[in-house]
Design an enzyme around this catalytic site. Structure first.
Site, PDB file in Angstrom:
ATOM      1  N   SER A   1      40.778 145.961  70.035  1.00 15.40           N
ATOM      2  CA  SER A   1      40.358 146.180  71.419  1.00 15.40           C
ATOM      3  C   SER A   1      38.836 146.258  71.561  1.00 15.40           C
ATOM      4  CB  SER A   1      41.001 147.458  71.975  1.00 15.40           C
ATOM      5  OG  SER A   1      41.006 147.462  73.376  1.00 15.40           O
TER       6      SER A   1
ATOM      7  N   LEU B   1      35.664 145.161  79.256  1.00 16.26           N
ATOM      8  CA  LEU B   1      34.264 144.864  78.977  1.00 16.26           C
ATOM      9  C   LEU B   1      33.907 143.393  79.207  1.00 16.26           C
ATOM     10  CD1 LEU B   1      33.786 147.226  75.927  1.00 16.26           C
ATOM     11  CD2 LEU B   1      32.479 147.306  78.059  1.00 16.26           C
ATOM     12  N   THR B   2      34.797 142.664  79.844  1.00 14.71           N
ATOM     13  CA  THR B   2      34.422 141.346  80.346  1.00 14.71           C
ATOM     14  C   THR B   2      33.721 141.491  81.699  1.00 14.71           C
ATOM     15  OG1 THR B   2      36.506 141.043  81.554  1.00 14.71           O
ATOM     16  CG2 THR B   2      36.439 140.278  79.264  1.00 14.71           C
ATOM     17  N   GLY B   3      33.968 142.624  82.358  1.00 12.88           N
ATOM     18  CA  GLY B   3      33.403 142.867  83.674  1.00 12.88           C
ATOM     19  C   GLY B   3      34.252 142.324  84.806  1.00 12.88           C
ATOM     20  N   LYS B   4      35.308 141.585  84.467  1.00 16.63           N
ATOM     21  CA  LYS B   4      36.087 140.932  85.525  1.00 16.63           C
ATOM     22  C   LYS B   4      37.007 141.877  86.292  1.00 16.63           C
ATOM     23  CE  LYS B   4      39.726 139.310  82.345  1.00 16.63           C
ATOM     24  NZ  LYS B   4      40.325 138.106  81.734  1.00 16.63           N
TER      25      LYS B   4
ATOM     26  N   TYR C   1      55.713 143.337  68.679  1.00 17.27           N
ATOM     27  CA  TYR C   1      55.086 142.417  69.640  1.00 17.27           C
ATOM     28  C   TYR C   1      56.066 141.363  70.123  1.00 17.27           C
ATOM     29  CZ  TYR C   1      50.483 144.218  68.169  1.00 17.27           C
ATOM     30  OH  TYR C   1      49.397 145.014  67.908  1.00 17.27           O
TER      31      TYR C   1
ATOM     32  N   GLY D   1      39.939 144.062  77.723  1.00 18.37           N
ATOM     33  CA  GLY D   1      39.394 143.119  78.701  1.00 18.37           C
ATOM     34  C   GLY D   1      38.452 143.747  79.712  1.00 18.37           C
TER      35      GLY D   1
ATOM     36  N   LEU E   1      36.944 144.648  73.387  1.00 18.82           N
ATOM     37  CA  LEU E   1      36.556 144.520  74.794  1.00 18.82           C
ATOM     38  C   LEU E   1      37.315 145.512  75.676  1.00 18.82           C
ATOM     39  CD1 LEU E   1      36.291 140.633  75.173  1.00 18.82           C
ATOM     40  CD2 LEU E   1      34.463 142.289  74.758  1.00 18.82           C
TER      41      LEU E   1
END
Length: 356
Positions: free
Chosen positions: A243, A250-253, A53, A248, A245
Site C-alpha cells: 500500500s 496518494l494519487t490525489g484522485k 484474494y 490509491g 499509495l
C-alpha cells in the site's frame, strides 16, 4: 528496474513487486494477463498473491488471483524466471468483522496455523498456482489478537492464548520447506514482538528463519517506523512495503470526496475507511502541494519515499489496469534527495500517521 537481494536467501527481487489482489474482481482475466505481461516485460520478477484474494473476498471469486497468476506463468513458461509469494490467512484475519471466510478451508478453526491446516493451504495454493513450489510463503496475519486496520493500541482486554505457538508454526513451516513445497517464508502485518519471536526461536533452535516481513508503509502510515524499523536494521531483516499509495489515496484522485468508477471506495464504501479520514485529506493536500513545488508528481514522490527507506527491499504495487501500472512505475527513472525527505518529514511531524 532495480533489484534487491533478500537477506538470508538467494532471491534477487525487483524493487517493484506486483500485487494481484484485484485480479478476479476489479480486474478481469484479460486485463490481468495484460498487466502481468507488461510487468514482466518491464523487469518485474516478483509477484504477490494470497489464498483469500481477490479483494473484497467472497466465495464466488475465492482463489481467482492465484489461478490467474498460475495460468499466466505456466502459459508463458517462465516459472524459473519469476518469484511467487502467496499467503495463508488466519482466524484473526477472519475475525475482523469483514467476513468470516467460511469458504476457505471451512473457516473457523481450519484457519489456524496447525500442521494440517498449513499443509492443506499450501497444497491448495500450489494447485491454483499450477506450480510445485512457492518461493516465499507468508503468514497473512498473526493468529493472535494484534492491532488491526484502523487501530494502534493493543487491546489487552481481548488477550488470550488461543493461537498456535510461534515455535510450532516455525516447525510446521520447516516441514514444508523440507518437502520442497516452499523455499522460504515470511510474516505479514506483524508487530515488533512477533518479529522478535520468529527470529529468536528460529535461530535458537536452528530452524528456518523468516526472510521478509510484509507490512503497510506509506506517507500516511509510518507506524512501522516507531519500533519495527529499528528492529529490522539491527537484524538485517527487510520489509516488502504494501500500500505505498495508501490504497490509491496518494494519487490525489480522491481528494474532495471524488469517487472514480470501479475504485475500491466506490465499490465497497466504508470498507476502507481508514484511508478516508479528514486528517488524511489534509495531509494528502500538503503532500500534493509539496510535490508540485518540488517538481514531482504526487504518485512519484510517494513511491520514491517508500523505496528510499534503508530497510525496504521492495514496494508492492497493486493496479487494476496496464495504464495504472505504466504510470506507477515511472518513478523508477527519478531520484529523491535528502532535502525532499526533510520537507516530507516536516509535514509528517505536524500530524503523524493520519491513516492507520
Amino acid at each position: 528496474m532495480k533489484y534487491t537481494k533478500i537477506n538470508f536467501s538467494d532471491l534477487n527481487v525487483s524493487s517493484v513487486c506486483l500485487g494481484t489482489m484485484t485480479f478476479g474482481e476489479q480486474t478481469k482475466k484479460k486485463e490481468a494477463i495484460r498487466i502481468l505481461d507488461f510487468a514482466f516485460q518491464n523487469g518485474i520478477n516478483y509477484f504477490d498473491t494470497a489464498e483469500m484474494y481477490p479483494i473484497y473476498p467472497k466465495k464466488k471469486t475465492h482463489g481467482r488471483s492465484e489461478e490467474y497468476l498460475g495460468e499466466w506463468i505456466k502459459k508463458r513458461k517462465i516459472r524459473d524466471k519469476v518469484y511467487i509469494s502467496t499467503k495463508i490467512c488466519s482466524g484473526n484475519q477472519a475475525g475482523t468483522g469483514a467476513t468470516n471466510l467460511s469458504w476457505i478451508r471451512g473457516g473457523g478453526s481450519n484457519l489456524n496455523f496447525s500442521k494440517k491446516n498449513m499443509n492443506d493451504a499450501v497444497n491448495q495454493s500450489l494447485k491454483r498456482l499450477k506450480t510445485n513450489y512457492i518461493d516465499i510463503y507468508k503468514l497473512h496475519f498473526p493468529e493472535r489478537n494484534v492491532p488491526m486496520y484502523g487501530t494502534l493500541d493493543f487491546d489487552y482486554e481481548k488477550y488470550n492464548n488461543n493461537w498456535t505457538p510461534i515455535m510450532e508454526v516455525i516447525e510446521n513451516i520447516s516441514i514444508l520447506i523440507k518437502q520442497g513445497k516452499i523455499r522460504y517464508y515470511g510474516i505479514s502485518n506483524e508487530t515488533p514482538w512477533g518479529i522478535s519471536k520468529f527470529i529468536h526461536l528460529s535461530e535458537k533452535y536452528n530452524l528456518p528463519r523468516p526472510i521478509i516481513i510484509q507490512n503497510v508503509y506509506n506517507l500516511l502510515n509510518r507506524v512501522f517506523d516507531i519500533a519495527s524499523s529499528e528492529f529490522l536494521m539491527h537484524e538485517n531483516f527487510q520489509l516488502a512495503a504494501y500500500s505505498p499509495l495508501a490504497g490509491g489515496r496518494l494519487t490525489g484522485k480522491y481528494l474532495k470526496s471524488k469517487a472514480p468508477k470501479n475504485s475500491r471506495y466506490t465499490l465497497w464504501p466504508g470498507r476502507f475507511s481508514r484511508h478516508l479520514t479528514s486528517r488524511g485529506e489534509k495531509a494528502i493536500t500538503r503532500y500534493s502541494k509539496l510535490s508540485k513545488k518540488l517538481g514531482y508528481d504526487l504518485i512519484d514522490m510517494a513511491n520514491l519515499f517508500v523505496l528510499s527507506r534503508p530497510f525496504v527491499a521492495c514496494s508492492i504495487i497493486g493496479v487494476t489496469s496496464v495504464n495504472q501500472l505504466r504510470r506507477n512505475i515511472k518513478f523508477l527513472d527519478l531520484k529523491i534527495d535528502r532535502n525532499v525527505l526533510k520537507k516530507i518529514n516536516e509535514i509528517h511531524y505536524k500530524d503523524p500517521n493520519p491513516c492507520v
